[in-house]
Design an enzyme around this catalytic site. Structure first.
Site, mmCIF file in Angstrom:
data_model
loop_
_atom_site.group_PDB
_atom_site.id
_atom_site.type_symbol
_atom_site.label_atom_id
_atom_site.label_comp_id
_atom_site.label_asym_id
_atom_site.label_seq_id
_atom_site.Cartn_x
_atom_site.Cartn_y
_atom_site.Cartn_z
ATOM 1 C CG ASP A 74 -1.769 -1.136 1.617
ATOM 2 O OD1 ASP A 74 -1.973 -1.824 0.463
ATOM 3 O OD2 ASP A 74 -2.000 -1.413 2.690
HETATM 4 N N1 URA Z 1 -0.988 -6.020 3.925
HETATM 5 C C1 URA Z 1 -1.406 -4.696 3.916
HETATM 6 O O1 URA Z 1 -2.524 -4.206 4.302
HETATM 7 N N2 URA Z 1 -0.857 -3.748 3.063
HETATM 8 C C2 URA Z 1 0.277 -4.009 2.684
HETATM 9 O O2 URA Z 1 1.048 -3.090 2.043
HETATM 10 C C3 URA Z 1 0.859 -5.199 2.565
HETATM 11 C C4 URA Z 1 0.275 -6.330 3.301
#
Ligand code: URA
Length: 235
Positions: A107
Site C-alpha cells: 500500500d
Molecule cells: N498488507 C497490507 O495491509 N498492506 C500491505 O501493503 C501489505 C500487506
C-alpha cells in the site's frame, strides 16, 4: 548467458532507443565488441558481449532488484497516482521491453521490501500461495491486542469481509504493547490491515521486513540493489 538477438532488437529491448533509431546509434560507433564498433543492425549478439557507449548492458539476464519502498509511493504505473515506486528506479528501465513490474504490491502507506522484476513468470511464482513464500510484516496498532489473536490468526478460520475463503494460517509474534510481527504466505488485498482491523485493532504503521530469507539489510529507504534468484530461497 542470455541468448543472442539482433542488435536493433537488443537496443530497444534494453531501453536504449527504438529499432528505427538503432541505425544511427550503430553508425555513430556507439556499440562495440572487443573494442570494434558493430555496424549492422541485423547482426546477432549476446547482451553480455557488447558495450554501449563503453558500458555493459545492465541486467542482461533480466531485471531482479529489491527496493526499500518509502511511505507515500504507489505501486502503480498510473501517473495520476504519483509519486510512483518506478520514480525511484533509473528512467531507462521504463523503456525496457518487457519493463519492470513489482512482485505483488505494498500500500502507499506501507514501507519496506519490494521486489521488482521484468520476469512475469517469476513474479507469479513468488506471489502464488501455492509456492508459500513467507512474507514478514512489522505491525504497529493503536489499541492493545485482544486475547487469542495469535491462536485466531494461526487457526486458518479467519474470513475477512468480502472474501470467500478464510486466510491461510499465519504466525503472529507479539513483540510489544502495540507492536507485532506477522508471517504470511499469501497476499490478499490490504490483508494485514484487514486482519487486525477485523479484530478491532487498527494498524497505524506497517513495514515489510522480509520475503523468504531475503531482508533489506542496510539498504537505505528509497534505494534499490540487484539480487540473484538464489537469494529468494524460502525460509
Ligand atoms: N498488507 C497490507 O495491509 N498492506 C500491505 O501493503 C501489505 C500487506
Amino acid at each position: 548467458m542470455s541468448s543472442a538477438l539482433r542488435l536493433d532488437q537488443l537496443l530497444s529491448r534494453f531501453g536504449y532507443c527504438s529499432r528505427r533509431e538503432a541505425v544511427g546509434w550503430l553508425s555513430a560507433g556507439r556499440i562495440t565488441r572487443e573494442g570494434e564498433p558493430l555496424q549492422r543492425s541485423d547482426q546477432r549478439v549476446t547482451p553480455e558481449s557488447v558495450l554501449i557507449d563503453g558500458q555493459p548492458v545492465e541486467f542482461p539476464d533480466g531485471l531482479l532488484v529489491m527496493l526499500h519502498k518509502p511511505i507515500g509511493y504507489a505501486c502503480s504505473h498510473d501517473p495520476a497516482e504519483a509519486p510512483l515506486i518506478y520514480d525511484l528506479l533509473p528512467p531507462q528501465w521504463m523503456r525496457r521491453n518487457p519493463g519492470p513490474i513489482s512482485v505483488g504490491r505494498l500500500d502507499r502507506e506501507t514501507s519496506g521490501l519490494l521486489l521488482i522484476t521484468d520476469d512475469g513468470a517469476l513474479s507469479h511464482r513468488l506471489t502464488s500461495p501455492k509456492h508459500e513464500v513467507e512474507k514478514t510484516y512489522e505491525v504497529t496498532v493503536s489499541t492493545p491486542f485482544p486475547d487469542g489473536l495469535t491462536e485466531l490468526f494461526a487457526s486458518g478460520t479467519l474470513t475477512l469481509r468480502g472474501e470467500a475463503k478464510a486466510c491461510l494460517p499465519a504466525r503472529l509474534e507479539i513483540t510489544g504493547d502495540r507492536t507485532a510481527r506477522l508471517f504470511l504466505h499469501e497476499g490478499k488485498y490490504h490483508q494485514v490491515r484487514r486482519m487486525f482491523a477485523s479484530q478491532g485493532c487498527p494498524v497505524t504503521a506497517l513495514h515489510r521486513s522480509a520475503i523468504g530469507a531475503l531482508t533489506l539489510g542496510d539498504l537505505p529507504e528509497g534505494q534499490w540493489c540487484g539480487i540473484s534468484a538464489a537469494q529468494l530461497v524460502p525460509v
